[in-house]
Design a protein around this motif. Structure first.
Motif, PDB file in Angstrom:
ATOM      1  N   UNK A 254       0.650  -1.004   0.183  1.00 46.11           N
ATOM      2  CA  UNK A 254       0.325   0.082   0.219  1.00 46.11           C
ATOM      3  C   UNK A 254       0.691   1.091   0.066  1.00 46.11           C
ATOM      4  N   UNK A 255       2.300   0.851   0.737  1.00 47.41           N
ATOM      5  CA  UNK A 255       3.122   2.185   1.223  1.00 47.41           C
ATOM      6  C   UNK A 255       4.101   2.876  -0.972  1.00 47.41           C
ATOM      7  N   UNK A 256       4.281   1.844  -1.361  1.00 44.33           N
ATOM      8  CA  UNK A 256       5.521   1.387  -2.399  1.00 44.33           C
ATOM      9  C   UNK A 256       4.329   1.960  -3.820  1.00 44.33           C
ATOM     10  N   UNK A 257       4.692   3.268  -4.253  1.00 48.70           N
ATOM     11  CA  UNK A 257       4.063   3.386  -5.330  1.00 48.70           C
ATOM     12  C   UNK A 257       5.515   2.835  -6.405  1.00 48.70           C
ATOM     13  N   UNK A 258       5.255   2.794  -7.498  1.00 44.80           N
ATOM     14  CA  UNK A 258       5.798   2.140  -9.000  1.00 44.80           C
ATOM     15  C   UNK A 258       6.587   0.382  -9.109  1.00 44.80           C
ATOM     16  N   UNK A 259       6.699   0.513 -10.006  1.00 46.48           N
ATOM     17  CA  UNK A 259       7.815  -1.047 -10.661  1.00 46.48           C
ATOM     18  C   UNK A 259       8.117  -1.614  -9.101  1.00 46.48           C
ATOM     19  N   UNK A 260       7.993  -2.987  -8.828  1.00 52.68           N
ATOM     20  CA  UNK A 260       8.939  -3.135  -8.339  1.00 52.68           C
ATOM     21  C   UNK A 260      10.037  -4.268  -8.342  1.00 52.68           C
ATOM     22  N   UNK A 261      10.514  -4.231  -8.257  1.00 53.98           N
ATOM     23  CA  UNK A 261      11.736  -5.464  -9.206  1.00 53.98           C
ATOM     24  C   UNK A 261      12.076  -6.447  -8.379  1.00 53.98           C
ATOM     25  N   UNK A 262      12.162  -6.687  -6.941  1.00 50.50           N
ATOM     26  CA  UNK A 262      11.928  -7.327  -5.740  1.00 50.50           C
ATOM     27  C   UNK A 262      12.252  -7.264  -4.656  1.00 50.50           C
ATOM     28  N   UNK A 263      11.185  -8.448  -4.166  1.00 50.61           N
ATOM     29  CA  UNK A 263      10.879  -8.678  -3.141  1.00 50.61           C
ATOM     30  C   UNK A 263      12.080  -9.631  -2.021  1.00 50.61           C
ATOM     31  N   UNK A 264      12.477  -9.447  -0.723  1.00 46.68           N
ATOM     32  CA  UNK A 264      13.454  -9.957  -0.263  1.00 46.68           C
ATOM     33  C   UNK A 264      12.778 -10.241   1.255  1.00 46.68           C
ATOM     34  N   UNK A 265      12.564 -11.202   1.910  1.00 46.48           N
ATOM     35  CA  UNK A 265      12.102 -11.870   2.858  1.00 46.48           C
ATOM     36  C   UNK A 265      13.088 -11.982   4.316  1.00 46.48           C
ATOM     37  N   UNK A 266      13.159 -11.494   4.846  1.00 47.46           N
ATOM     38  CA  UNK A 266      14.699 -11.633   6.024  1.00 47.46           C
ATOM     39  C   UNK A 266      13.843 -12.438   7.135  1.00 47.46           C
ATOM     40  N   UNK A 267      14.166 -13.258   7.735  1.00 42.37           N
ATOM     41  CA  UNK A 267      13.841 -14.046   9.034  1.00 42.37           C
ATOM     42  C   UNK A 267      15.290 -14.145   9.978  1.00 42.37           C
ATOM     43  N   UNK A 268      14.393 -13.931  10.917  1.00 43.00           N
ATOM     44  CA  UNK A 268      15.676 -13.638  12.411  1.00 43.00           C
ATOM     45  C   UNK A 268      14.980 -14.115  13.126  1.00 43.00           C
ATOM     46  N   UNK A 269      16.860 -14.802  14.069  1.00 44.66           N
ATOM     47  CA  UNK A 269      15.957 -14.762  14.895  1.00 44.66           C
ATOM     48  C   UNK A 269      15.522 -16.557  15.167  1.00 44.66           C
ATOM     49  N   UNK A 270      14.231 -16.543  15.762  1.00 40.83           N
ATOM     50  CA  UNK A 270      13.457 -17.830  15.733  1.00 40.83           C
ATOM     51  C   UNK A 270      12.861 -17.927  14.389  1.00 40.83           C
ATOM     52  N   UNK A 271      12.094 -16.531  14.206  1.00 37.62           N
ATOM     53  CA  UNK A 271      11.609 -17.549  12.719  1.00 37.62           C
ATOM     54  C   UNK A 271      12.555 -17.784  11.865  1.00 37.62           C
ATOM     55  N   UNK A 272      13.702 -17.522  11.883  1.00 43.87           N
ATOM     56  CA  UNK A 272      14.391 -17.991  10.684  1.00 43.87           C
ATOM     57  C   UNK A 272      15.112 -20.020  10.813  1.00 43.87           C
ATOM     58  N   UNK A 273      14.007 -20.367  11.592  1.00 44.60           N
ATOM     59  CA  UNK A 273      14.294 -21.740  12.496  1.00 44.60           C
ATOM     60  C   UNK A 273      13.154 -22.080  11.540  1.00 44.60           C
ATOM     61  N   UNK A 274      12.200 -21.718  11.077  1.00 46.64           N
ATOM     62  CA  UNK A 274      11.172 -22.534  11.010  1.00 46.64           C
ATOM     63  C   UNK A 274      11.049 -22.598   9.159  1.00 46.64           C
ATOM     64  N   UNK A 275      10.061 -23.330   8.351  1.00 46.03           N
ATOM     65  CA  UNK A 275       9.994 -23.395   6.789  1.00 46.03           C
ATOM     66  C   UNK A 275       9.729 -22.067   6.500  1.00 46.03           C
ATOM     67  N   UNK A 276      10.517 -21.270   5.651  1.00 44.53           N
ATOM     68  CA  UNK A 276      10.945 -19.774   4.747  1.00 44.53           C
ATOM     69  C   UNK A 276       9.350 -19.552   3.689  1.00 44.53           C
ATOM     70  N   UNK A 277       9.193 -21.350   3.067  1.00 45.51           N
ATOM     71  CA  UNK A 277       8.123 -21.327   2.085  1.00 45.51           C
ATOM     72  C   UNK A 277       6.932 -20.193   2.557  1.00 45.51           C
ATOM     73  N   UNK A 278       5.950 -21.182   3.343  1.00 43.45           N
ATOM     74  CA  UNK A 278       4.660 -20.060   3.567  1.00 43.45           C
ATOM     75  C   UNK A 278       5.031 -18.971   4.031  1.00 43.45           C
ATOM     76  N   UNK A 279       6.028 -18.887   4.814  1.00 41.24           N
ATOM     77  CA  UNK A 279       5.679 -16.662   4.851  1.00 41.24           C
ATOM     78  C   UNK A 279       6.601 -16.203   3.880  1.00 41.24           C
ATOM     79  N   UNK A 280       6.885 -17.052   2.717  1.00 48.60           N
ATOM     80  CA  UNK A 280       7.212 -15.982   1.954  1.00 48.60           C
ATOM     81  C   UNK A 280       5.741 -15.180   0.847  1.00 48.60           C
ATOM     82  N   UNK A 281       5.345 -16.750   1.123  1.00 50.89           N
ATOM     83  CA  UNK A 281       4.354 -16.777  -0.043  1.00 50.89           C
ATOM     84  C   UNK A 281       3.078 -16.085   0.733  1.00 50.89           C
ATOM     85  N   UNK A 282       2.979 -15.301   1.876  1.00 50.09           N
ATOM     86  CA  UNK A 282       2.146 -15.324   2.441  1.00 50.09           C
ATOM     87  C   UNK A 282       2.721 -13.077   2.809  1.00 50.09           C
TER      88      UNK A 282
END
Length: 525
Positions: free
Chosen positions: A340-368
């Motif tokens: 909602x806050x970003x205007x214009x073309x977006x080239x890429x999306x990076x999803x970074x998990x840190x701490x406890x989140x980094x131990x989980x399956x990242x695919x569903x988180x990225x999909x969300x």
């Protein structure tokens, strides 16, 4: 054995597919709401097209219902929020109609170029008005696409085969994707000024409603021809008629209208106007495709628990779900926020998990994250098709894991790469369950992301909060929560306010006019 009701006319292959996969099925179409409510309690699944309205009242009566399957893309006839509250999964078939709808747009373009409907009516009336119907060639003409997603890219491919020059306006179209599909990416003003033909292929959202307004139509090239097979409401129909009457617009073809069924319209009978009764998805192939797809998806869910193209349920195993669901809620909201806050073309999306989140399956988180981000552009996105849509749009998706803890024991950061640089938001879970924003574009700010909100960027100065509160209070807008962050004293500050109702456009304009305000916009979660 699970039991499904097919409530709208559907290709026979749907019922056949259900039975082959171990699902009992009844075909009872044309039911009035009271009649449907009277029998729906006997069924585990409800398969529909566009005629049946799945309202909260129907869902209240559906005591055994587990899934609603829409054979097609649009789900305007399903109360998804009510279904979610009642634990009913809502599925659609988002890609079964794409080729058919694109071909219909091309067909209407030919109809306008050669005045085929008028010439047919004249000839069958016994006239031979050969000199009356002077057409134009499509070869070497410029086609302007408003929306270059799945259907728009197919139209572009077909148009290039006709030796047309294709330009496209789509804020989410990256330069790389534009090259891939063979179009020139332009701004809307350029498209209006250059296009000989304009076709619309965008969902109806707050951003696209009335995109071809009276002002926009006035800025089109004289002699333009306009085709809409997407959604009614994208074009100001009164202004379109005025443009046709004045001769500024040479022709227009609509398959969709603001009010449907469109049994009456001021456009009917206007010279140069062609209309069809929402036929974009009406081919034998498309009807077979969506019928089989919805039956396969619903049967897989009812028999084996598989989830495909669900609009309100993530694709998860039973073991992963309890731990991942709070993270996916956070991911969805962060994606929606940055979208909602970003205007214009977006080239890429990076999803970074840190701490406890980094131990989980990242695919569903990225999909969300992708689902939350892309939902700001199209209503039919879900966790299953979000990665496909991201790939189709040329987005580079990157996952980063950092197992060490930082300021928070668990953190999720979403960064989008745009032509203006990277922008990121970050959030955590309070008590391992409650999603919470903790950083917004480099500014520390803690906030819940729920319901309607007001986002304001302003110069940090004494008295501003009072002026804003007074303005909202005088307008009768009640503030639920108030969240403030700033880079440094006297620098840039960010306000996030939850409000009981969405801030109307006229009040938002007054907020923007306050001294020191740099940006103000409404958000919704």
């Amino acid at each position: 054995m699970p039991k499904v009701l097919i409530a709208d006319k559907m290709d026979p292959q749907a019922a056949r597919t259900f039975r082959e996969r171990g699902v009992e099925v009844d075909e009872i179409t044309g039911l009035k709401p009271d009649a449907l409510a009277g029998i729906i309690g006997d069924y585990d699944g409800l398969a529909i097209r566009s005629s049946t309205k799945v309202t909260a009242a129907i869902l209240d009566a559906a005591t055994n219902l587990k899934v609603v399957g829409r054979a097609g893309i649009g789900v305007d006839n399903v109360d998804i929020a009510a279904a979610s509250q009642r634990g009913v999964v809502v599925m659609n078939t988002p890609f079964g109609n794409s080729i058919t709808t694109a071909e219909h747009a091309i067909a209407l373009m030919f109809a306008l170029a050669r005045q085929l409907p008028e010439a047919d009516a004249s000839t069958q009336a016994g006239k031979w008005e050969k000199n009356r119907f002077m057409g134009v060639e499509l070869t070497a003409k410029t086609l302007g696409l408003i929306g270059a997603g799945n259907i728009g890219s197919i139209v572009a491919d077909r148009a290039r085969g006709l030796r047309m020059k294709v330009i496209a306006f789509d804020p989410f179209l990256t330069p790389e994707r534009a090259v891939e599909i063979g179009v020139e990416k332009v701004e809307l003003d350029q498209l209006l000024a250059r296009a000989d033909f304009i076709t619309l292929h965008t969902p109806l959202t707050d951003q696209t409603r009335g995109i071809l307004s009276a002002d926009a139509l006035a800025r089109t090239k004289r002699g333009v021809r306009i085709i809409n097979c997407a959604r009614g409401g994208l074009i100001d129909e009164a202004a379109l008629k005025a443009g046709l009457d004045s001769g500024h617009i040479a022709g227009a073809a609509l398959d969709v209208f603001v009010a449907e069924p469109a049994t009456a319209s001021p456009l009917f009978g206007t010279p140069g106007f062609v209309s069809t009764p929402h036929l974009g998805a009406s081919t034998t192939e498309a009807q077979v495709n969506v019928a089989i797809q919805v039956a396969e998806q619903m049967a897989d869910f009812l028999v084996a628990g598989g989830v495909t193209n669900a609009l309100n349920m993530p694709s998860l195993s039973a073991e992963e779900a309890p731990k991942l669901k709070p993270y996916m809620a956070l991911a969805d909201r962060l994606g929606g926020l940055v979208g909602q806050l970003t205007t214009g073309a977006v080239r890429g999306v990076a999803v970074e998990t840190e701490g406890a989140a980094a131990t989980l399956n990242a695919k569903p988180i990225t999909a969300a994250v992708l689902a939350g981000y892309l939902r700001t552009q199209t209503a039919t996105v879900n966790m299953v098709n979000a990665p496909v849509l991201a790939r189709d749009r040329g987005l580079t998706v990157r996952e980063v894991r950092t197992e060490r803890e930082g300021d928070y024991h668990t953190l999720l950061r979403v960064t989008v790469s745009t032509e203006a640089g990277d922008r990121s938001v970050a959030g955590t879970l309070f008590a391992d369950t409650a999603p919470r924003l903790v950083e917004l574009f480099g500014i520390k700010v803690e906030a819940d992301l729920a319901g309607p909100m007001l986002y304001v960027v302003n110069e940090d100065a004494p008295g501003f909060i009072g002026r804003l509160g007074t303005l909202l209070g005088e307008a009768g807008v009640n503030i639920g929560t108030f969240h403030l962050g700033r880079r440094a004293a006297g620098g840039e500050a960010v306000l996030l306010l939850s409000v009981d109702e969405a801030v109307p456009a006229d009040l938002l304009a007054r907020v923007k006019a306050l001294p020191g305000v740099r940006t103000a916009m409404g958000l919704r979660f």
